[in-house]
Enzyme design. Sequence first.
Site, mmCIF file in Angstrom:
data_model
loop_
_atom_site.group_PDB
_atom_site.id
_atom_site.type_symbol
_atom_site.label_atom_id
_atom_site.label_comp_id
_atom_site.label_asym_id
_atom_site.label_seq_id
_atom_site.Cartn_x
_atom_site.Cartn_y
_atom_site.Cartn_z
ATOM 1 N N ASP A 12 0.824 -1.223 0.000
ATOM 2 C CA ASP A 12 0.000 0.000 0.000
ATOM 3 C C ASP A 12 0.851 1.263 0.000
ATOM 4 O OD1 ASP A 12 -2.616 -1.163 0.086
ATOM 5 O OD2 ASP A 12 -2.283 -1.660 2.199
ATOM 6 N N ARG A 92 -0.577 3.283 16.656
ATOM 7 C CA ARG A 92 -0.963 4.268 15.631
ATOM 8 C C ARG A 92 -0.752 5.722 16.033
ATOM 9 N NH1 ARG A 92 0.074 0.978 11.767
ATOM 10 N NH2 ARG A 92 -1.589 -0.416 11.094
ATOM 11 N N ASP A 121 -7.765 1.791 11.565
ATOM 12 C CA ASP A 121 -6.486 2.501 11.565
ATOM 13 C C ASP A 121 -6.591 3.892 10.943
ATOM 14 O OD1 ASP A 121 -5.047 0.585 12.946
ATOM 15 O OD2 ASP A 121 -4.634 -0.585 11.146
ATOM 16 N N SER A 169 -3.114 -9.691 5.548
ATOM 17 C CA SER A 169 -2.686 -8.345 5.926
ATOM 18 C C SER A 169 -2.193 -8.416 7.369
ATOM 19 C CB SER A 169 -3.860 -7.378 5.798
ATOM 20 O OG SER A 169 -3.608 -6.227 6.574
HETATM 21 N N1 ARG Z 1 -8.496 -5.011 14.162
HETATM 22 C C1 ARG Z 1 -7.306 -4.558 14.777
HETATM 23 C C2 ARG Z 1 -7.419 -3.117 15.174
HETATM 24 O O1 ARG Z 1 -8.312 -2.452 14.729
HETATM 25 C C3 ARG Z 1 -6.093 -4.847 13.953
HETATM 26 C C4 ARG Z 1 -5.918 -4.067 12.703
HETATM 27 C C5 ARG Z 1 -4.799 -4.683 11.959
HETATM 28 N N2 ARG Z 1 -4.366 -3.912 10.829
HETATM 29 C C6 ARG Z 1 -3.783 -4.493 9.782
HETATM 30 N N3 ARG Z 1 -3.365 -3.706 8.860
HETATM 31 N N4 ARG Z 1 -3.654 -5.781 9.656
HETATM 32 O O2 ARG Z 1 -6.644 -2.638 15.959
#
Ligand code: ARG
Length: 388
Positions: A12, A92, A121, A169
């Site tokens: 990405d 994040r 995210d 991912s």
């Molecule tokens: N669902 C989790 C969260 O919202 C993990 C997100 C994982 N992101 C990824 N790019 N695989 O914190």
Amino acid sequence: MRIALAYSGGLDTSVILKLMREKLNAEVITVTVDVGQPEDFSGIEFKAYKLGAIKHYNVDAKEEFANNYVYKAVKANALYDGEYPLSTALARPLIASKVVEVALKEDADAVAHGCTGKGNDQIRFDLAIKALAPHLKVIAPVRDWGLSRDWEIEYAVKHGIPVKSKIYSIDENLWGRSIEGGVLDDPSVEPPEEVFTWTVSPSNAPGDPAYIDIEFEKGVPTAVNGIKMGPVELITYLNHVAGAHGVGRVDMMENRVIGLKSREVYEVPAATTIITAHRDLERLVLTKRTLDFKWYVDGEWAKLVYQGLWFEPLREALDSFIDSVESIVSGTVRVKLYKGKISVVARSSPYSLYDSELMKMLDQSMSVGFIELYGLQAVKAYWKKLKV
Ligand code: ARG
């Protein structure tokens, strides 16, 4: 236009780096933040320059992540929906703050990230950037320009951007590993063994249990088996040991902020171990009223962080309360790791409220009058209802 891009080196962010150069004719400054993900950072830097970055920053934020984010989460026993230790969610706002720092230093007009419009995210990045530098524009090309994965792969191949065949991912840092996508999108199917890299399958874990003593001071772990360790070393060590015993696998149905349900798989050996031990120690030293109230506070803390509200003043207010409570959460907890299961088998603390003498010496006759008054209304109400 000058853009500071949160650059992981993955598909990405590599595609959008090239796209922003092409479409916006932008000067892109890439920023890779090391929060403990097992990456080849010089390889990422090389790739960034190859794709046209005018400058690259590699920021080692491991200590800051462990001290100012993860250890706050430990004190709050932070588990979203009771299971997810927030590994991705916690990192994040820190990553965003490092990219914003570079953006300000380099006089950029915008900050870019590689999040899609479907997950949590994007919320965490957007809100952190808005909070820290409201004048900066936020660009999320995957979301804002509607890029699909297939299109990205085609674009990458056409432009010589190396694509690792990626079914899942994955997001990794010191506190855990999040795995999404591929067959995991079908929650009726058990995760295949191949998705796990930090933990062994409990059935293949050693036949002998491991016992680990974790020492806590003011709510955070400071030593393992009598050896003092800084946070990064301690967490890394426990990820290893607990992972080798199959501890720390989570497979859960999750409620995303934007309303979607999703199936999420995590590997969080150190987080599971530390939070299990920490909670047990709290039960030894905190009063029932404090525990009951803190249980609620902890839940709210986890929700705020999950929902991208790290900068919400309530989070800091809750931290003040938690810090005050944690001032006596010191002591040692012994956990047993065995075939994917963690259990606390012993605990001690100078602040322990458990008193075996009191248990022996208590004047039992005092209980009679206590019970009379304690249950007065409940018993009366029960009989009243029967009578009427
Ligand atoms: N669902 C989790 C969260 O919202 C993990 C997100 C994982 N992101 C990824 N790019 N695989 O914190």
